[in-house]
Design an enzyme around this catalytic site. Structure first.
Site, short mmCIF file in Angstrom:
data_model
loop_
_atom_site.label_atom_id
_atom_site.label_comp_id
_atom_site.label_asym_id
_atom_site.label_seq_id
_atom_site.Cartn_x
_atom_site.Cartn_y
_atom_site.Cartn_z
CB CYS A 1 -10.41 -9.15 -2.17
SG CYS A 1 -11.16 -7.61 -2.71
NE ARG A 20 -6.54 -11.96 3.29
CZ ARG A 20 -5.75 -11.97 2.22
NH1 ARG A 20 -5.83 -11.00 1.34
NH2 ARG A 20 -4.88 -12.93 2.04
CD1 TRP A 68 -11.31 -1.90 -0.34
CD2 TRP A 68 -11.17 -2.61 1.76
NE1 TRP A 68 -10.98 -0.82 0.44
CE2 TRP A 68 -10.88 -1.23 1.73
CE3 TRP A 68 -11.14 -3.29 2.98
CZ2 TRP A 68 -10.56 -0.51 2.88
CZ3 TRP A 68 -10.82 -2.57 4.12
CH2 TRP A 68 -10.53 -1.19 4.06
CG ASN A 111 -8.72 -11.59 -4.00
OD1 ASN A 111 -9.93 -11.43 -3.81
ND2 ASN A 111 -7.96 -12.26 -3.15
N GLY A 112 -8.09 -8.41 -7.16
CA GLY A 112 -7.29 -7.64 -8.11
C GLY A 112 -8.15 -6.66 -8.88
CD GLU A 124 11.69 5.07 1.43
OE1 GLU A 124 11.57 3.84 1.61
OE2 GLU A 124 12.37 5.79 2.21
CE LYS A 155 12.86 1.12 1.28
NZ LYS A 155 13.55 2.05 2.17
CD GLU A 178 17.45 1.22 3.04
OE1 GLU A 178 16.43 1.14 2.33
OE2 GLU A 178 17.39 1.18 4.27
CG HIS A 198 20.04 26.43 -7.67
ND1 HIS A 198 20.42 27.75 -7.78
CD2 HIS A 198 18.71 26.39 -7.96
CE1 HIS A 198 19.36 28.48 -8.09
NE2 HIS A 198 18.31 27.68 -8.21
CE LYS A 221 12.33 -4.20 9.06
NZ LYS A 221 12.08 -3.46 7.81
#
Length: 625
Positions: free
Chosen positions: A2, A27, A73, A108-109, A498, A502, A505, A521, A620
């Protein structure tokens, strides 16, 4: 997803509004509309392209000096005209639909408590013309207008505390012809200062105002903007007036928008919050599941898909975890054997090549040295059926693979990948569906259901981003720790991996991830009250097994931090911290559950004072082995 454009001016503002919508077309959207103050409220709406909306405007000679515009959307309600924005309020009583509205609004939202508000407003006599959550806001502001002295800003201020969820809104009133009010919470909104100081603008993206003004004020979380001819005022989330120094005007060139931090502290935070748009862009133009989505310059996916019998995924780091997630999809939905290899390991071991394998590489930059080398090694073994999921169309990875799917996450500046990861997952899920279709395993009903779920992802992600305050509370605890454990089962085990990556990192906290069933285990020996245990707990077939693993942690004095679906019956208590996800999302659930883990890493790093965007020793794009 949106987009919003709004303006207050001394001249006809409709051309600027339509031009802004055209700039936001990238978008993706399924309806669009414009509303203006022209004595009363007037609007044009379309479920076609912006060009068709322009034709409507020309035919109806729509003009006005105050107005708002929107690209939508579809989420709440189908993509039909009566659900398109802008929405108008209406009077109450038996003639409600006939009485002219006085509030016009775009949004939006997602408003999570829209059902509750709808019931309350309906009881007061308001009649709803759409299935959207947005129309609720218009009626709510209308219901508060008279009791707030007929003042639009006061009515908006009274309405905002009653809205639960994420929003960016722009609203004007028939009774105040040269006034526009905007507010944001969880969705971006900017203010554009006109070149002559007499006109001002609101937009969800600086791109919408390119060529109109380059003087931009970025609204921060909770801000409210009151735009009038020749002046504007800003309020913070407590509705206290802000000075110009607190929200300075910045010169922003449209082409450099990706490098602007805007209201964010770091690029990583900005990129986390860009994920709804990144997914919308990545899915733009996908109207159906067809092999042609993956065609390359010199190869047709339909031919390749008919001649393969297995998948080999090659990737590094975060991209490797997206591949691990895709393995579950490919084997359960497409029923095709899938192997996922760390690219830097694959080319240095003896493997058994299969010419009928589709080699899939995943890379944000398309220049990752280890992945390129692994690709070339596979090709040297006779595996020439290749495909890449990549974010850079001009990269070496795209050039060297026969097939490709280009994600449209945009420039990702933060070293710790966020929006590129979820965009990769979107591309991999499309690949799964395309392969399932080519193997006769995807019915038309299944295709429609999967596409519906994917189209809803941007708004679903917005709702998850609205959980940020709860994640910040967790981060305050994690910032004091030096170790953390992440648990997941099945499809969500790679998401636990993941999440741990993060945290490592950018906060420099040692973190590990395990399949929850592996606790006894070995990892259970590490559990103490100083080892927080993050658990990804969707309401799926493995939930009861996961609950048993959680009991094992609690029995040893461990402290749990659980991401649970609303209907999973996991309650907060001593040693048990629970954040409830807005909705269960089935096979696509990993794309939602990873977002709170990204936010947890980010806010923990902020609390520890690390260099979030440039963590030590990392780059990066890894272009050396």
């Amino acid at each position: 997803m949106c987009g919003i454009v709004g303006a207050v001016s001394t001249k006809n503002i409709v051309p600027v509004l339509v031009q802004g919508l055209a700039r936001l077309e990238y978008r993706g959207y399924d309806s669009c509309g414009v509303a203006v103050h022209a004595g009363g409220l007037q609007r044009a709406r379309s479920t076609s392209r912006v060009a068709e909306l322009q034709a409507q405007i020309d035919n109806g000679q729509l003009t006005g000096t105050t107005g708002i515009a929107h690209t939508r959307w579809a989420t709440h309600g189908a993509p039909v005209v009566h659900n398109a924005h802008p929405h108008f309020s209406h009077g109450t009583g038996a003639d409600a639909l006939e009485r002219a509205g006085r509030i016009a609004l775009v949004h939006n939202g997602i408003i999570e408590n829209h059902d509750e508000l709808r019931a309350t407003l309906s009881a007061k006599g308001y009649v709803f013309q759409s299935q959207t959550d947005t129309e609720v806001i218009a009626h709510l502001i209308d219901s508060l207008y008279d009791t707030n002295d007929g003042d639009l800003l006061a009515a908006v201020k009274a309405a905002l505390p009653r809205l639960h969820g994420a929003y960016a809104i722009a609203v004007f009133c028939k009774d105040e012809p040269h006034r526009l009010v905007g507010a944001r919470a969880g969705s971006p909104l900017i203010l554009g200062v006109g070149k002559d100081g007499q006109e001002h603008f609101l937009a969800s993206d600086a791109m919408a105002l390119a060529g109109v003004t380059d003087q931009i004020v970025y609204l921060e979380e909770g801000d409210v903007a009151d735009l009038q001819l020749g002046q504007y005022a800003l309020l913070d989330k407590t509705f206290q007036a802000l000075s110009p120094a607190q929200r300075p005007v910045k010169t922003v060139l449209a082409h450099s928008g990706a490098a602007e931090l805007g209201p964010y502290r770091h690029y990583m935070q900005k990129e986390i919050f860009e994920q709804p748009r990144a997914i919308a862009d990545t899915l733009a133009g996908v109207e159906g599941i067809v092999p042609e989505l993956f065609d390359g310059a010199n190869a047709r996916a339909a031919d390749v898909f008919q001649h393969i019998d297995s998948i080999l995924i090659l990737a590094c780091g975060t991209s490797y975890y997206s591949g691990c997630t895709a393995k579950y999809w490919l084997e359960s939905i497409a029923k095709i054997p899938t192997q996922v290899e760390v690219a830097s390991e694959y080319r240095y071991r003896d493997s058994v090549p299969n010419p009928r394998t589709l080699v899939v590489t995943i890379s944000q930059s398309g220049e990752t040295a280890d992945t390129l080398a692994a690709l070339r090694h596979a090709q040297s073994l006779g595996m020439t059926q290749t495909l890449t999921i990549c974010n850079v169309a001009t990269s070496a990875m795209v050039r060297e693979c026969a097939l490709s799917y280009i994600t449209r996450a945009g420039v990702e500046i933060g070293v710790a990948s966020t929006k590129a990861f979820t965009a990769q997952l979107a591309g991999l899920f499309l690949l799964t569906l395309a392969l399932a279709q080519s193997r006769g395993l995807l019915t038309e009903a299944d295709e429609a259901e999967h596409l519906k779920a994917m189209r809803h992802l941007p708004i679903a992600l917005q709702a998850v981003l609205a959980l940020e305050p709860q994640v910040i509370a967790w981060a305050e605890d994690f910032a004091k720790m030096e170790n953390a454990l992440f648990l997941g089962r099945g499809l969500h085990y790679p998401i636990a991996l993941e999440g741990a990556l993060k945290l490592k990192e950018i906060s420099y906290i040692h973190a590990e991830a395990y399949p929850a069933g592996e606790l006894k285990h070995g990892p259970l020996a590490l559990v103490t009250n100083t080892m927080p245990v993050v658990t990804v707990a969707p309401n799926d077939a493995l939930l009861e097994k996961l609950k048993s693993n959680m009991h094992e942690v609690r029995a040893r004095g461990g402290v749990l931090y659980v991401l649970a679906d609303a209907d999973s019956h996991i309650e907060s208590g001593e040693g048990m911290h629970v954040i409830r996800m807005p909705e269960h999302y089935g096979a696509l659930s990993p794309m939602l559950h990873v977002v709170p883990l990204q936010l947890l890493a980010y806010h923990t790093a902020c609390a520890r004072g690390t260099d979030v965007d440039k963590p030590r020793n990392l780059a990066k794009s890894v272009t050396v082995e």
